[in-house]
Design a protein around this motif. Structure first.
Motif, short mmCIF file in Angstrom:
data_model
loop_
_atom_site.label_atom_id
_atom_site.label_comp_id
_atom_site.label_asym_id
_atom_site.label_seq_id
_atom_site.Cartn_x
_atom_site.Cartn_y
_atom_site.Cartn_z
N THR A 363 0.82 -1.20 0.00
CA THR A 363 0.00 0.00 0.00
C THR A 363 0.86 1.25 0.00
N TYR A 364 1.85 1.30 0.87
CA TYR A 364 2.73 2.47 0.92
C TYR A 364 3.53 2.62 -0.37
N ARG A 365 4.01 1.53 -0.93
CA ARG A 365 4.82 1.62 -2.14
C ARG A 365 4.03 2.12 -3.33
N GLY A 366 2.71 1.98 -3.28
CA GLY A 366 1.88 2.47 -4.37
C GLY A 366 1.57 3.95 -4.31
N ALA A 367 2.07 4.65 -3.27
CA ALA A 367 1.77 6.07 -3.11
C ALA A 367 2.79 6.94 -3.84
N ALA A 368 2.30 8.04 -4.39
CA ALA A 368 3.21 9.05 -4.94
C ALA A 368 3.83 9.87 -3.83
N ALA A 369 3.10 10.02 -2.71
CA ALA A 369 3.60 10.73 -1.53
C ALA A 369 2.80 10.27 -0.32
N VAL A 370 3.45 10.27 0.83
CA VAL A 370 2.80 9.95 2.10
C VAL A 370 2.95 11.14 3.03
#
Length: 466
Positions: A363-370
């Motif tokens: 899930t985190y790796r699929g984000a452009a930014a967190v």
């Protein structure tokens, strides 16, 4: 012995209160649970039962702890905390098992191990600590010891049967997560128990985790930290701010022993095989908030913060980005409910605490930014190579950003221009993803050198495998 009931059951009302006061370190006795047969329907019963449940659990009396949790649930079937306590009690015996492979060195590991729907950061962290040691040593066997359990003769004997002891990581220097009468911080070991441990000890990536306005007044705290510094082979703290605060507690002769030991979650992509990132048709921005000790995080400024975040999230969506919410704990979902109630803005929730660690990493790796407020909602995505912005409600986040040379990656939650500044930072990450990922990788290089060095120092001192 046959016919003898567990401690928490057979003690008198006054006896239970005295023992709870001694073991939990509270400043005044808590009323004991009602005696057997007296009825337990009063409003005061659940808190007393909860205290007894916790007392039994820190003593590793799981059956009694479970019995008290069931009494609370009989009174309040929807009590989520009692359900969590029951799950903790019934799963704990299977959690702590003896090492199984005699070919590998055995390390004891003291940490805040969570079960059920616990804080995702605390779920991922012990795994990252072990991966950091195994990166240098190869396969190891681990003998877990929960930091909140009383370190009695049995636990000391189990630790001494291993090759060495790792304590950490995580924000263990905190007085109110699990108060005890032993140390003043989360490891429930007296100085006397500490001195009976004969194997090499390493504190690894521990955080001095006091919130703003918080302090530790426990009379044994400083003596315990001094004894630990004298006894440990490695005294590693996860950021320079923590290093400085611990050094201030120590006599001059011991201060240089305190070293930087970054949280291994910040270098996850160098330690573990990662799941593939999911494909994204549009940039996805993940938000995370924290609501433990909300009064210390926000003061009276939460309504203004909510307004600012609603403004920022709305503008992100108008730019065509997907905005979702990454919850590390069930309580953190309060933000989603508040946002929808006050502003009519709905966010999809990714419940990282409810799935597997790999699913959360994906899930985190699929984000452009967190955009993260929890410490590990910045450190974990950073460790996965994802561009981050930290919402700072705890000084530990400034400590981390200072250590990586990127204080410009953080914003105070009380910033009056939070919405505009946050939108600017996120937009820059979406537009220049490759640059931010390269900056993240460069910062990880320096952190990894320290992670490897601290692990190597303990491994050089451990006893050979038995």
């Amino acid at each position: 012995m046959p016919g003898v009931r567990p401690l928490a059951v057979r003690l008198t009302r006054r006896g239970r209160a005295v023992v709870r006061t001694a073991l939990t370190g509270v400043s005044h006795p808590i009323p004991a649970p009602p005696s057997e047969g007296s009825g337990a329907a009063s409003d005061a019963a659940p808190p007393a039962l909860t205290t007894s449940c916790d007392l039994a659990w820190v003593e590793r009396d799981y059956a009694t702890s479970a019995a008290f949790a069931r009494e609370v649930l009989a009174l309040h079937p929807a009590d989520a905390e009692a359900t969590a306590r029951l799950h903790r009690a019934v799963t704990a015996p299977a959690e702590y098992r003896s090492p199984t492979d005699p070919r590998h060195p055995v390390l004891a590991h003291v940490a805040f191990f969570v079960t059920g729907q616990g804080n995702f950061g605390d779920i991922a962290l012990p795994l990252a600590v072990r991966a950091a040691f195994e990166r240098s040593a190869g396969p190891l066997e681990w003998s877990p010891v929960h930091a909140h359990h009383v370190v009695d003769d049995e636990v000391v004997e189990r630790i001494n049967a291993t090759s060495g002891l790792v304590v950490g990581g995580g924000g263990l220097i905190l007085p109110d997560t699990a108060p005890n009468g032993s140390s003043g911080w989360q490891w429930n070991a007296t100085v006397e128990a500490l001195r009976r441990i004969t194997v090499p000890i390493a504190l690894h990536a521990v955080g001095f985790n006091l919130f703003r306005g918080q302090r530790i007044d426990h009379p044994r705290f400083r003596d315990h930290i001094v004894a630990l510094a004298e006894r440990s082979e490695v005294l590693g703290f996860r950021n320079t701010g923590s290093v400085e605060r611990v050094r201030d507690l120590l006599p001059e002769r011991l201060r240089d022993r305190v070293r930087l030991s970054p949280c291994p979650t910040t270098v996850l992509c160098r330690l573990v095989d990662l799941p593939a990132a999911p494909p994204a048709e549009v940039p996805r921005v993940l938000l995370n908030m924290a609501f433990d000790r909300a009064e210390r995080r926000f003061g009276s400024g939460y309504p203004a913060f909510l307004d600012q975040m609603a403004d920022a999230a709305g503008q992100m969506r108008r730019r065509g980005w997907e905005v979702a919410y990454a919850a590390h704990l069930p309580v953190d979902e309060r933000f989603v409910h508040d946002l929808e109630r006050a502003h009519g803005l709905h966010l999809e929730v990714e419940r990282l605490y409810a799935g597997s660690v790999d699913d959360a990493y994906r899930t985190y790796r699929g984000a452009a930014a967190v955009v993260g407020m929890r410490g590990h909602a910045t450190m974990i995505p950073f460790g996965l190579g994802v561009p981050v912005v930290s919402l700072v409600s705890h000084d530990k986040m400034w400590f981390f950003l200072d250590d990586i040379g990127h204080r410009d990656w953080g914003l105070e939650v009380g910033d009056p221009d939070l919405a505009a500044r946050l939108l600017e930072l996120v937009a820059d990450r979406v537009a220049h993803a490759d640059r931010y990922r390269a900056d993240t990788a460069l910062a990880q290089d320096g952190l990894l050198r320290e992670v490897d060095a601290r692990a190597g120092e303990l491994l050089a001192a451990v006893r050979p495998a038995r």
